[in-house]
Design an enzyme around this catalytic site. Structure first.
Site, short mmCIF file in Angstrom:
data_model
loop_
_atom_site.label_atom_id
_atom_site.label_comp_id
_atom_site.label_asym_id
_atom_site.label_seq_id
_atom_site.Cartn_x
_atom_site.Cartn_y
_atom_site.Cartn_z
CB SER A 78 -0.66 -0.15 1.15
OG SER A 78 -1.57 1.11 1.64
CE1 TYR A 91 -4.52 -2.03 4.87
CE2 TYR A 91 -3.20 0.01 4.55
CZ TYR A 91 -3.95 -1.05 3.92
OH TYR A 91 -4.08 -1.28 2.46
#
Length: 196
Positions: A78, A91
Site C-alpha cells: 500500500s 495497517y
C-alpha cells in the site's frame, strides 16, 4: 488465519497444479481509529491478515520456487508501506512490515531465479476502502463525500482512484522474464502521492 492453514493452502495449490510459480499475497483488512481507542483484537487481526499471512505463504511457497529456479512473489502493500496516515496504526505498521519482508526475501532468493516485489497502490476503489469510510466519517466528523475527496484522494494528485485493472497489469509485468532484474523493490502506483 493461522500458519498451518496458509501452508496447507500452498500445498493444495502445488498438488492441484503441479507447482506454485507465482504467489500474489493480496489479503487485507482495515480498521480506522485513534490509537488510544484501537482495540487489541482489531490490531492483532490486521497484523495477522496483512502481514503474517504473507509470511506463512512465502515460507511455504519459496522452497518449491527455489528448487525449480523460477518464481515470482508479489506482495500487495500500500502507499501506507511508504508513508503514514492518522488513525491507521495497525495497517501502516503491517504494510511497512510487508516492505521489509519483501526486501529480505528478495535478498535470500536473489540467486535462485525468484523475484520478490511489492506493489504499493494509493487508494483503489475496493470493498476494503469502501468499508473504512463510515469509521473515518465518525473519527473525523465528516460526510462520505468529504472523506472521499478530503481524506482518501487528498494526497493523490491525480484525484482518481487506482483501478484494479491497472494493478493487475503491473503484477503481470512483474511476472515476465523481462522483469527478472526487478526484485526487492516496492513500486508505488499512487497517482503521485509519494512524489510529494
Amino acid at each position: 488465519m493461522d500458519g498451518a492453514a496458509v501452508s496447507a493452502m500452498v500445498r493444495e495449490a502445488e498438488q492441484a497444479f503441479g507447482s506454485l510459480d507465482i504467489l500474489v499475497n493480496n489479503a487485507g483488512i482495515q480498521h480506522v481509529a485513534p490509537i488510544e481507542e484501537f482495540s487489541d483484537d482489531k490490531w492483532e487481526a490486521i497484523i495477522r491478515i496483512n502481514l503474517l499471512a504473507a509470511f506463512y505463504a512465502i515460507k511455504a511457497a519459496l522452497p518449491g520456487m527455489k528448487a525449480r529456479k523460477w518464481g515470482r512473489i508479489i506482495n500487495t502493500a500500500s502507499v501506507h508501506a511508504l508513508v503514514a496516515s492518522p488513525f491507521k496504526s495497525a495497517y501502516v505498521s503491517a504494510k511497512h512490515g510487508i516492505t521489509g519482508l519483501t526486501k529480505t526475501v528478495a535478498l535470500e532468493a536473489a540467486q535462485d531465479g525468484v523475484t520478490v516485489n511489492a506493489i504499493a497502490p494509493g487508494y483503489v476503489w475496493t470493498p476494503l476502502v469502501e468499508k473504512q469510510i463510515p469509521d473515518t466519517m465518525k473519527a473525523r466528523g465528516m460526510t462520505e463525500e468529504q472523506v472521499k475527496h478530503d481524506v482518501l484522494l487528498a494526497a493523490q494528485p491525480t484525484k482518481e482512484f487506482v483501478t484494479v485493472e491497472e494493478l493487475a497489469a503491473l503484477a503481470l509485468f512483474l511476472c515476465l522474464d523481462s522483469a527478472k532484474q526487478i526484485t526487492g523493490t516496492t513500486l508505488p502506483m499512487d497517482g503521485g502521492w509519494t512524489a510529494q
